[in-house]
Scaffold this active site. Sequence first.
Site, mmCIF file in Angstrom:
data_model
loop_
_atom_site.group_PDB
_atom_site.id
_atom_site.type_symbol
_atom_site.label_atom_id
_atom_site.label_comp_id
_atom_site.label_asym_id
_atom_site.label_seq_id
_atom_site.Cartn_x
_atom_site.Cartn_y
_atom_site.Cartn_z
ATOM 1 N N TYR A 155 0.827 -1.206 0.000
ATOM 2 C CA TYR A 155 0.000 0.000 0.000
ATOM 3 C C TYR A 155 0.863 1.258 0.000
ATOM 4 O O TYR A 155 0.558 2.237 -0.693
ATOM 5 C CB TYR A 155 -0.953 -0.008 1.198
ATOM 6 C CG TYR A 155 -1.923 -1.165 1.194
ATOM 7 C CD1 TYR A 155 -2.518 -1.597 -0.003
ATOM 8 C CD2 TYR A 155 -2.265 -1.848 2.363
ATOM 9 C CE1 TYR A 155 -3.393 -2.665 -0.020
ATOM 10 C CE2 TYR A 155 -3.152 -2.915 2.352
ATOM 11 C CZ TYR A 155 -3.711 -3.320 1.157
ATOM 12 O OH TYR A 155 -4.589 -4.381 1.137
HETATM 13 C C1 LIG Z 1 -0.934 -8.392 0.867
HETATM 14 C C2 LIG Z 1 -0.813 -9.326 -0.322
HETATM 15 C C3 LIG Z 1 -2.140 -9.361 -1.064
HETATM 16 C C4 LIG Z 1 0.249 -8.797 -1.261
HETATM 17 O O1 LIG Z 1 0.390 -9.685 -2.344
HETATM 18 P P1 LIG Z 1 1.847 -10.012 -2.953
HETATM 19 O O2 LIG Z 1 1.625 -10.594 -4.290
HETATM 20 O O3 LIG Z 1 2.631 -10.755 -1.955
HETATM 21 O O4 LIG Z 1 2.426 -8.523 -2.981
HETATM 22 P P2 LIG Z 1 3.142 -7.652 -4.040
HETATM 23 O O5 LIG Z 1 2.493 -7.599 -5.344
HETATM 24 O O6 LIG Z 1 3.299 -6.372 -3.327
HETATM 25 O O7 LIG Z 1 4.495 -8.425 -4.153
HETATM 26 C C5 LIG Z 1 5.497 -7.590 -4.149
HETATM 27 C C6 LIG Z 1 6.739 -8.198 -3.615
HETATM 28 O O8 LIG Z 1 7.227 -9.017 -4.654
HETATM 29 C C7 LIG Z 1 8.363 -8.401 -5.237
HETATM 30 N N1 LIG Z 1 8.207 -8.552 -6.692
HETATM 31 C C8 LIG Z 1 8.773 -9.551 -7.384
HETATM 32 N N2 LIG Z 1 8.453 -9.419 -8.677
HETATM 33 C C9 LIG Z 1 7.650 -8.331 -8.799
HETATM 34 C C10 LIG Z 1 6.998 -7.698 -9.905
HETATM 35 N N3 LIG Z 1 7.099 -8.156 -11.138
HETATM 36 N N4 LIG Z 1 6.240 -6.600 -9.676
HETATM 37 C C11 LIG Z 1 6.114 -6.102 -8.418
HETATM 38 N N5 LIG Z 1 6.710 -6.689 -7.348
HETATM 39 C C12 LIG Z 1 7.483 -7.775 -7.534
HETATM 40 C C13 LIG Z 1 8.339 -6.955 -4.751
HETATM 41 O O9 LIG Z 1 9.626 -6.443 -4.643
HETATM 42 C C14 LIG Z 1 7.666 -7.054 -3.401
HETATM 43 O O10 LIG Z 1 8.559 -7.374 -2.367
HETATM 44 P P3 LIG Z 1 8.287 -6.856 -0.874
HETATM 45 O O11 LIG Z 1 6.992 -7.437 -0.379
HETATM 46 O O12 LIG Z 1 9.463 -7.382 -0.134
HETATM 47 O O13 LIG Z 1 8.237 -5.359 -0.924
HETATM 48 C C15 LIG Z 1 -0.415 -10.748 0.118
HETATM 49 O O14 LIG Z 1 0.848 -10.698 0.730
HETATM 50 C C16 LIG Z 1 -1.412 -11.420 1.034
HETATM 51 O O15 LIG Z 1 -2.362 -12.025 0.571
HETATM 52 N N6 LIG Z 1 -1.183 -11.325 2.356
HETATM 53 C C17 LIG Z 1 -2.029 -11.963 3.340
HETATM 54 C C18 LIG Z 1 -3.419 -11.405 3.322
HETATM 55 C C19 LIG Z 1 -3.428 -9.922 3.607
HETATM 56 O O16 LIG Z 1 -2.766 -9.448 4.495
HETATM 57 N N7 LIG Z 1 -4.249 -9.200 2.827
HETATM 58 C C20 LIG Z 1 -4.391 -7.778 2.985
HETATM 59 C C21 LIG Z 1 -5.344 -7.518 4.071
HETATM 60 S S1 LIG Z 1 -5.474 -5.768 4.336
#
Ligand SMILES: CC(C)(COP(=O)(O)OP(=O)(O)OC[C@H]1O[C@@H](n2cnc3c(N)ncnc32)[C@H](O)[C@@H]1OP(=O)(O)O)[C@@H](O)C(=O)NCCC(=O)NCCS
Length: 186
Positions: A155
């Site tokens: 976020y």
């Molecule tokens: C929150 C959530 C939806 C994020 O999804 P995600 O796919 O892991 O997140 P991102 O798209 O931000 O992934 C980015 C990470 O991958 C990396 N990455 C790798 N390839 C990437 C690409 N092509 N583009 C963007 N990021 C990339 C980024 O550097 C980033 O690393 P960081 O987390 O260390 O900063 C997920 O972690 C989740 O489901 N969490 C549990 C449930 C939750 O908390 N939901 C939100 C409730 S408010």
Amino acid sequence: MTAAPARRVVELSARELNARLGEALALYVSAMDYPPGTAEQRAPMWLAHMLRDGWRCVVALGEEDELIGIGYGYRGAVGQWWHEQVRHGLTMVAGPGAVEQWMRDYFELTELHVLPGAQGRGIGEQLLRTLLAGVPNSRVLLSTPEGPSKAWRLYRRVGFADVLRHYQFTGDPRPFAVLGRALPLG
Ligand SMILES: CC(C)(COP(=O)(O)OP(=O)(O)OC[C@H]1O[C@@H](n2cnc3c(N)ncnc32)[C@H](O)[C@@H]1OP(=O)(O)O)[C@@H](O)C(=O)NCCC(=O)NCCS
């Protein structure tokens, strides 16, 4: 098992999500690490959300078209539980001007989840951007447990700012942040 990267991110209609509700809730329970019974508990709420004005849902699909990520939300409105909770908190902390600024026309990002094995590859950000690209409202608001977390980093990366910090929703002892930003994301 490690999930495959997203093959595609697509919008689902309420009817399409309804048909895959069990799978979507299993993904939610797995991402949030909630106990299995949570899925049955949340089903009526997700079904009710689908009927709300401005409801929009996107999903990430894996190699076999299985759900590996989901995001949805709807237009925030007076009378909705979350709206009233945030309105109360924001009124207390920042006054009616802030309520008018943030809550007059917003999309509530209600759920965003990626299967644990597929996290950290940009799928969450892709879901978020695709979901919000189709939103007509001028702002987006969400609540998330106070960081640090993957959600928190995501976020912040896409420009969400603090609206309320360390806020306690009725019935949940955890401190939450309410974050928001103007749309479109750009
Ligand atoms: C929150 C959530 C939806 C994020 O999804 P995600 O796919 O892991 O997140 P991102 O798209 O931000 O992934 C980015 C990470 O991958 C990396 N990455 C790798 N390839 C990437 C690409 N092509 N583009 C963007 N990021 C990339 C980024 O550097 C980033 O690393 P960081 O987390 O260390 O900063 C997920 O972690 C989740 O489901 N969490 C549990 C449930 C939750 O908390 N939901 C939100 C409730 S408010």
